[in-house]
Scaffold this active site. Structure first.
Site, PDB file in Angstrom:
ATOM      1  N   ASP A  39      -9.639   1.792 -10.527  1.00 23.03           N
ATOM      2  CA  ASP A  39     -10.664   0.678 -11.008  1.00 23.03           C
ATOM      3  C   ASP A  39     -11.792   0.894 -10.531  1.00 23.03           C
ATOM      4  O   ASP A  39     -12.054   1.731  -9.513  1.00 23.03           O
ATOM      5  CB  ASP A  39      -9.890  -0.559 -10.917  1.00 23.03           C
ATOM      6  CG  ASP A  39      -9.567  -0.819  -9.438  1.00 23.03           C
ATOM      7  OD1 ASP A  39     -10.299  -0.279  -8.531  1.00 23.03           O
ATOM      8  OD2 ASP A  39      -8.706  -1.644  -9.187  1.00 23.03           O
ATOM      9  N   LYS A  61     -14.426  -1.427 -15.198  1.00 23.83           N
ATOM     10  CA  LYS A  61     -15.513  -1.915 -16.272  1.00 23.83           C
ATOM     11  C   LYS A  61     -16.999  -1.627 -15.694  1.00 23.83           C
ATOM     12  O   LYS A  61     -17.326  -1.896 -14.450  1.00 23.83           O
ATOM     13  CB  LYS A  61     -15.336  -3.307 -16.553  1.00 23.83           C
ATOM     14  CG  LYS A  61     -15.022  -4.302 -15.479  1.00 23.83           C
ATOM     15  CD  LYS A  61     -15.270  -5.830 -15.822  1.00 23.83           C
ATOM     16  CE  LYS A  61     -14.859  -6.682 -14.756  1.00 23.83           C
ATOM     17  NZ  LYS A  61     -13.903  -7.680 -15.099  1.00 23.83           N
ATOM     18  N   MET A 176     -12.879 -13.256  -5.618  1.00 25.48           N
ATOM     19  CA  MET A 176     -13.331 -13.384  -6.907  1.00 25.48           C
ATOM     20  C   MET A 176     -14.317 -14.880  -6.995  1.00 25.48           C
ATOM     21  O   MET A 176     -13.715 -15.488  -8.148  1.00 25.48           O
ATOM     22  CB  MET A 176     -12.339 -13.396  -8.165  1.00 25.48           C
ATOM     23  CG  MET A 176     -11.578 -12.008  -8.080  1.00 25.48           C
ATOM     24  SD  MET A 176     -10.104 -12.193  -8.924  1.00 25.48           S
ATOM     25  CE  MET A 176      -9.107 -13.009  -8.084  1.00 25.48           C
TER      26      MET A 176
HETATM   27  N1  SAH Z   1      -6.543  -6.123  -4.517  1.00 27.49           N
HETATM   28  C1  SAH Z   1      -7.942  -6.379  -4.013  1.00 27.49           C
HETATM   29  C2  SAH Z   1      -8.745  -7.662  -4.647  1.00 27.49           C
HETATM   30  C3  SAH Z   1      -8.771  -7.379  -6.054  1.00 27.49           C
HETATM   31  S1  SAH Z   1      -9.614  -8.871  -6.822  1.00 27.49           S
HETATM   32  C4  SAH Z   1      -7.969  -6.468  -2.496  1.00 27.49           C
HETATM   33  O1  SAH Z   1      -6.676  -6.706  -1.899  1.00 27.49           O
HETATM   34  O2  SAH Z   1      -8.994  -6.509  -1.910  1.00 27.49           O
HETATM   35  C5  SAH Z   1     -11.416  -8.344  -6.981  1.00 27.49           C
HETATM   36  C6  SAH Z   1     -11.883  -9.262  -5.571  1.00 27.49           C
HETATM   37  O3  SAH Z   1     -11.714  -8.599  -4.429  1.00 27.49           O
HETATM   38  C7  SAH Z   1     -13.529  -9.243  -5.879  1.00 27.49           C
HETATM   39  O4  SAH Z   1     -13.890  -9.930  -6.796  1.00 27.49           O
HETATM   40  C8  SAH Z   1     -13.961  -9.465  -4.459  1.00 27.49           C
HETATM   41  O5  SAH Z   1     -13.794 -10.826  -4.117  1.00 27.49           O
HETATM   42  C9  SAH Z   1     -12.713  -8.840  -3.710  1.00 27.49           C
HETATM   43  N2  SAH Z   1     -13.348  -7.453  -3.052  1.00 27.49           N
HETATM   44  C10 SAH Z   1     -12.656  -6.336  -3.423  1.00 27.49           C
HETATM   45  N3  SAH Z   1     -13.284  -5.224  -2.723  1.00 27.49           N
HETATM   46  C11 SAH Z   1     -14.265  -5.871  -1.867  1.00 27.49           C
HETATM   47  C12 SAH Z   1     -15.191  -5.371  -0.793  1.00 27.49           C
HETATM   48  N4  SAH Z   1     -15.202  -4.086  -0.644  1.00 27.49           N
HETATM   49  N5  SAH Z   1     -16.013  -6.264  -0.414  1.00 27.49           N
HETATM   50  C13 SAH Z   1     -16.101  -7.686  -0.707  1.00 27.49           C
HETATM   51  N6  SAH Z   1     -14.938  -8.264  -1.550  1.00 27.49           N
HETATM   52  C14 SAH Z   1     -14.270  -7.228  -2.111  1.00 27.49           C
END
Ligand code: SAH
Length: 516
Positions: A39, A61, A176
């Site tokens: 993704d 996306k 998010m």
């Molecule tokens: N499974 C992922 C989360 C997926 S939902 C996890 O465990 O991190 C997607 C959200 O994750 C984004 O909208 C943001 O809030 C957060 N996110 C993912 N990677 C990030 C990063 N490197 N820095 C800050 N926020 C991040």
């Protein structure tokens, strides 16, 4: 009849972005994946770990292109597994933290596909951590809660209990939430969370693009909107945010914020990338050169008579692989080298010999062919000696001539050739990644890079960006090649080593930041 192989889907957490934060198990699976479906939160640098020839599918996306529908991604995953493939479904952070990993696992179970869950370092903890914000702290927070900030206020059923969150004496972590920040803050305030509670937004935590905004809860939404703060970011609320002023650390590394393109051959890029990462840069390896062993009659004949040489002088690791590969193919055992003595140009070449259990009797420093010939001649009596020089198809014959001039019976033998790689998915990683520094280790990589920029495969804006990078060179001939192609050279390594090259990249990055 052989039963068809059973495929497996591995739901692998890619971690928050820094490629070093993928788990050992995740890396191991990625390195033998046949299909990788990733993704857009996954760092594209990780895809370089997949085997050459693996099918790479982008399920994320991007602006301009529609998101492949979740159902479509699932169908593809299941189809590939049914064909018997090993499928790595690479998801940002941890697959079970808001990644729809739960739903995907359910679908796999329904379809009776074998699967495995490989946890990842979640951005919920890692992004605040990278900004110097611990999620718990003995004096400031006795726990933390990870909550979606994307909830539709009109939703019925399982809703976030803001009253409970406001009472909770720990750190609140919203994922998010950037596009709904106003709403999240308003609901927290309405439920009684004090206006002066410290809060922070951390965007692209652990990546080069990491950006942090710290502000009181009641003011942060306005500040974020004014700064044009965009997703993806983690929103942290609580007293531990105040720790940042004392323990922020990532921003202090010399190459923090730098995205560096490494153009050298994939097998040799690893050490340089690791060094750049240690300095705080994000390294993207897109090889501008590929090596192929040459298998022809001359190589086979030289390999069959491997023990007829007094010396075999290897000038590169590729030469080692090319020639020893031929010896193994012809004779089946490296003892066929007999009493031939081995010499290596450069430590990396000697290391490649050592990896095969062979010791170089003589190791010469890297440098121009002429300097090398002088160094070799000083260190041995070459008169009447039969010397084999396995090298590149376009390699110079300077060494051969110099040794012959000393009455050696030297023979240059091309054992590999290089070519412009057939870029496939790597082009898309270049399009998405805003690299600002590009590092070159040979004139052929410069030529191939220039051809790529002129060709039809890259978008114009991307080609323009790459042309405007700070270009860093390993030495004089690479610098000359860069200038010939019309690039400005930002820095040249003082010695042809990985350390010196990384130091030159630091100089180029500093200069670039000063100019901004
Ligand atoms: N499974 C992922 C989360 C997926 S939902 C996890 O465990 O991190 C997607 C959200 O994750 C984004 O909208 C943001 O809030 C957060 N996110 C993912 N990677 C990030 C990063 N490197 N820095 C800050 N926020 C991040």
């Amino acid at each position: 009849m052989a039963r068809p192989r059973r495929g497996t889907v591995f739901l692998v957490g890619a971690g928050p972005g820094d490629p070093g934060l993928l788990t050992v198990r995740g890396l191991e699976l990625l390195r033998r994946a046949e299909v990788v479906i990733h993704d857009n939160l996954c760092n594209p640098a990780l895809l370089g770990e997949a085997p050459e020839g693996a099918e790479i599918v982008d399920a994320g996306k991007h602006s301009g292109s529609p998101t492949p529908r979740q159902a479509h991604v699932l169908r593809r995953m299941i189809r590939r597994a049914r064909e018997g493939r090993s499928v790595v479904r690479l998801k940002g952070g941890d697959p079970f933290v808001f990644g729809r990993g739960g739903e995907e696992a359910e679908a796999l179970a329904r379809a009776k596909i074998r699967f495995e869950i490989v946890p990842g370092v979640t951005s919920a903890i890692a992004a605040p951590g990278a900004a110097g914000i611990p999620v718990t702290h003995r004096a400031r927070a006795s726990g933390f809660a990870v909550v979606t900030g994307h909830e539709d206020p009109a939703k019925k059923g399982d809703v976030v209990d803001y009253g409970a969150l406001a009472r909770f004496r720990g750190t609140l972590i919203f994922l998010m939430s950037v596009r709904r920040l106003d709403d999240v803050v308003a609901r927290l305030r309405a439920a009684g969370k004090p206006a002066a509670t410290p809060a922070a937004l951390v965007r692209w935590g652990t990546r080069a693009a990491q950006q942090t905004l710290v502000e009181r809860l009641d003011r942060i939404a306005v500040r974020a909107a004014a700064a044009g703060f965009r997703p993806p970011a983690v929103f942290a609320v609580g007293e531990t945010v105040a720790c940042r002023s004392a323990i922020s650390w990532i921003e202090k590394r010399p190459m923090f914020g730098a995205r560096v393109l490494v153009t050298r051959a994939r097998r040799r890029a690893h050490e340089l990338c690791a060094k750049l990462q240690d300095l705080g840069a994000e390294a993207l390896s897109v090889p501008m050169i590929e090596t192929l062993p040459l298998r022809n009659r001359a190589v086979a004949a030289a390999a069959r008579r491997a023990d007829a040489w007094d010396w075999i002088v290897f000038s590169s690791a590729e030469g080692v692989d090319g020639f020893l590969g031929a010896v193994l193919a012809e004779r089946g055992d490296l003892r066929a080298l007999g009493s031939a003595r081995l010499a290596a140009v450069g430590e990396a070449t000697a290391a490649r010999l050592a990896a095969r259990g062979l010791r170089a009797a003589l190791v010469a420093r890297e440098g121009t062919a002429a300097a090398l010939a002088r160094a070799l001649c000083r260190r041995g009596d070459w008169r009447g000696k039969r010397v084999l020089l396995p090298g590149s198809a376009i390699g110079g014959r300077v060494l051969e001539r110099a040794l012959c001039a000393r009455d050696a019976d030297a023979r240059f033998l091309p054992v590999y050739r290089t070519r412009r790689p057939r870029w496939t998915w790597e082009i898309s990683t270049l399009e998405q990644s805003e690299v600002e520094v590009a590092v070159f280790t040979s004139s052929s990589t410069v030529r191939h890079f220039a051809a790529l920029l002129k060709g039809p495969r890259l978008s114009r804006p991307c080609a323009r960006r790459l042309r405007g990078c700070a270009h860093v060179s390993i030495g004089p001939s690479t610098t000359a090649a860069l200038r010939r192609e019309g690039f400005r050279v930002a820095a040249q390594a003082r010695r042809p080593t990985v350390e010196a090259l990384a130091a030159a990249a630091v100089r180029a990055w500093r200069e670039r930041r000063r100019r901004r």
